[in-house]
Design a protein around this motif. Sequence first.
Motif, PDB file in Angstrom:
ATOM      1  N   TYR A  16      46.884  62.178  -4.350  1.00  0.00           N
ATOM      2  CA  TYR A  16      46.383  62.968  -3.230  1.00  0.00           C
ATOM      3  C   TYR A  16      45.362  64.030  -3.624  1.00  0.00           C
ATOM      4  O   TYR A  16      44.960  64.839  -2.785  1.00  0.00           O
ATOM      5  N   LEU A  17      44.932  64.020  -4.875  1.00  0.00           N
ATOM      6  CA  LEU A  17      43.872  64.935  -5.285  1.00  0.00           C
ATOM      7  C   LEU A  17      42.566  64.509  -4.619  1.00  0.00           C
ATOM      8  O   LEU A  17      42.210  63.329  -4.638  1.00  0.00           O
ATOM      9  N   ARG A  18      41.828  65.464  -4.034  1.00  0.00           N
ATOM     10  CA  ARG A  18      40.632  65.130  -3.255  1.00  0.00           C
ATOM     11  C   ARG A  18      39.314  65.437  -3.967  1.00  0.00           C
ATOM     12  O   ARG A  18      38.249  65.259  -3.392  1.00  0.00           O
ATOM     13  N   LEU A  19      39.393  65.903  -5.204  1.00  0.00           N
ATOM     14  CA  LEU A  19      38.177  66.232  -5.944  1.00  0.00           C
ATOM     15  C   LEU A  19      38.426  65.944  -7.418  1.00  0.00           C
ATOM     16  O   LEU A  19      39.407  66.438  -7.994  1.00  0.00           O
ATOM     17  N   THR A  20      37.535  65.146  -8.027  1.00  0.00           N
ATOM     18  CA  THR A  20      37.708  64.779  -9.428  1.00  0.00           C
ATOM     19  C   THR A  20      36.471  65.099 -10.264  1.00  0.00           C
ATOM     20  O   THR A  20      36.404  64.708 -11.428  1.00  0.00           O
ATOM     21  N   ARG A  21      35.524  65.796  -9.711  1.00  0.00           N
ATOM     22  CA  ARG A  21      34.278  66.080 -10.418  1.00  0.00           C
ATOM     23  C   ARG A  21      34.414  67.271 -11.362  1.00  0.00           C
ATOM     24  O   ARG A  21      35.337  68.093 -11.231  1.00  0.00           O
ATOM     25  N   VAL A  22      33.483  67.380 -12.275  1.00  0.00           N
ATOM     26  CA  VAL A  22      33.382  68.556 -13.141  1.00  0.00           C
ATOM     27  C   VAL A  22      32.640  69.643 -12.365  1.00  0.00           C
ATOM     28  O   VAL A  22      31.583  69.385 -11.766  1.00  0.00           O
ATOM     29  N   LEU A  23      33.184  70.844 -12.356  1.00  0.00           N
ATOM     30  CA  LEU A  23      32.616  71.927 -11.575  1.00  0.00           C
ATOM     31  C   LEU A  23      31.279  72.379 -12.146  1.00  0.00           C
ATOM     32  O   LEU A  23      31.080  72.402 -13.366  1.00  0.00           O
ATOM     33  N   GLU A  24      30.369  72.736 -11.242  1.00  0.00           N
ATOM     34  CA  GLU A  24      29.057  73.247 -11.615  1.00  0.00           C
ATOM     35  C   GLU A  24      28.691  74.402 -10.691  1.00  0.00           C
ATOM     36  O   GLU A  24      29.260  74.531  -9.590  1.00  0.00           O
ATOM     37  N   PRO A  25      27.766  75.261 -11.107  1.00  0.00           N
ATOM     38  CA  PRO A  25      27.348  76.365 -10.239  1.00  0.00           C
ATOM     39  C   PRO A  25      26.890  75.860  -8.878  1.00  0.00           C
ATOM     40  O   PRO A  25      26.129  74.898  -8.780  1.00  0.00           O
ATOM     41  N   GLY A  26      27.358  76.506  -7.829  1.00  0.00           N
ATOM     42  CA  GLY A  26      27.047  76.111  -6.459  1.00  0.00           C
ATOM     43  C   GLY A  26      28.189  75.393  -5.780  1.00  0.00           C
ATOM     44  O   GLY A  26      28.220  75.310  -4.552  1.00  0.00           O
ATOM     45  N   PHE A  27      29.134  74.866  -6.547  1.00  0.00           N
ATOM     46  CA  PHE A  27      30.303  74.223  -5.951  1.00  0.00           C
ATOM     47  C   PHE A  27      31.144  75.287  -5.230  1.00  0.00           C
ATOM     48  O   PHE A  27      31.320  76.407  -5.739  1.00  0.00           O
TER      49      PHE A  27
END
Length: 443
Positions: free
Chosen positions: A367-378
Amino acid sequence: MSSTAASLYADHLATLQSRTATALERGGFDHLAIPSGTLHYQVFDDRDYPYAVNPQFKHWLPLQRNPGSWLVVTPGARPKLVYLQPRDYWHVVPQAPEGYWVDHFDIVVIRKAEDAMQHLPRNAQRCAVLGEPQSALGKYAAYRPNNPQPVLDYLEYHRAFKTPYEIEMLREATRRGVRAHRAAERAFRAGASEFGIHLAYCQAAGQDANELPYSNIVALNEHGAVLHYTELDRLPPKPARSFLLDAGASHGGYACDITRTHAQDTAGEFQALVDAVDAAQQRMCAQVRDGVDYRQLHLDAHLALAGILQDAGIIRVSPEEALSTGVSSTFFPHGIGHGLGLQVHEVAGFAASDRGGTIPKPEGHPYLRLTRVLEPGFVVTIEPGLYFIDMLLEDLRAAGRGDSVDWDRVDAFRPYGGIRIEDNVVCTADEPVNLTREAFAVP
């Protein structure tokens, strides 16, 4: 509209223009055409469902109540707005276009939805049309949304990178949501029902249920164990032990998403558990940094919450064992959060790149809805929770993990339902900006 947002709008449009030029080149199109959307009617009835504007449309314009309008973007030219202002004495007609944004568009006002055809590019085949099927326009539906995947992949992937204008819109939505959360807590402590608390929230937010970005979750006592509880009892329980409120607000098409949990007895064990989750949640928010894998943040949250359960005597195993055996998921069954912006659950949460592809979820965490690596602006939500859900507790016992839990301690907390704390956090090149705590810090 704040003067700050207005001053940032031109740069926001320039960013969208640049993204659009690349997206169209990737898809092999000359123009981007975006319908605002149309009304949907209930089957066998003449009642319409609440109108929801196309998110692709409101990315460019702070317009949310203008069905039948169109936006046309052509690289190298000013964007064109085809603005439907019908002759209609049955309903309120949209006002003439006004505001800080109008000088940035060529605007054509039409009186009938079908009149938009004469103001759209002549060759529909050269247009990427982004919208729902029923927005199709023309005798042979020449302007039928085709939603080309290369265009969508690029635009939706880059929507994660919020412009300064968008951050300001989210900040304003958060301020409105915090004001309403405070009013809701006052109503809870005054003895209101779930329905009464909901009304107090809407009054303070200045938005009715259809204007809010999602249905309010107003849960007293055991109802806090239902993750998406929206029933709204008309009478308050006696006694009212706990209150979980997951509710947002909108501003200019952008959403905030805030959750707080309150105990009626502010000196009891449940309040102590709320305080422990709150402290852990703030440490998780501090992890919203450039280069952090959101999946790891989720797994770290499981370890932190399992530690709280262990300290409270609710589980008998270490945090590491609780995570590896699924015990922690019994008490924390959802994801740590998601992207936030034009939509509460922002698009492209799993996108591997702007050309498509998917980043998988951690095994055992569906049920995790985000799997990306965080970057400025997120902009992301951080929403850890602990719940006492009968169904999941029964499953845990059936799986042979019952010895991992102190059932007397579970029974002591069941009447309180659960705990969730949720903030909206901006990832920057430096320390994260917590929009929710920022708003709560202002009296």
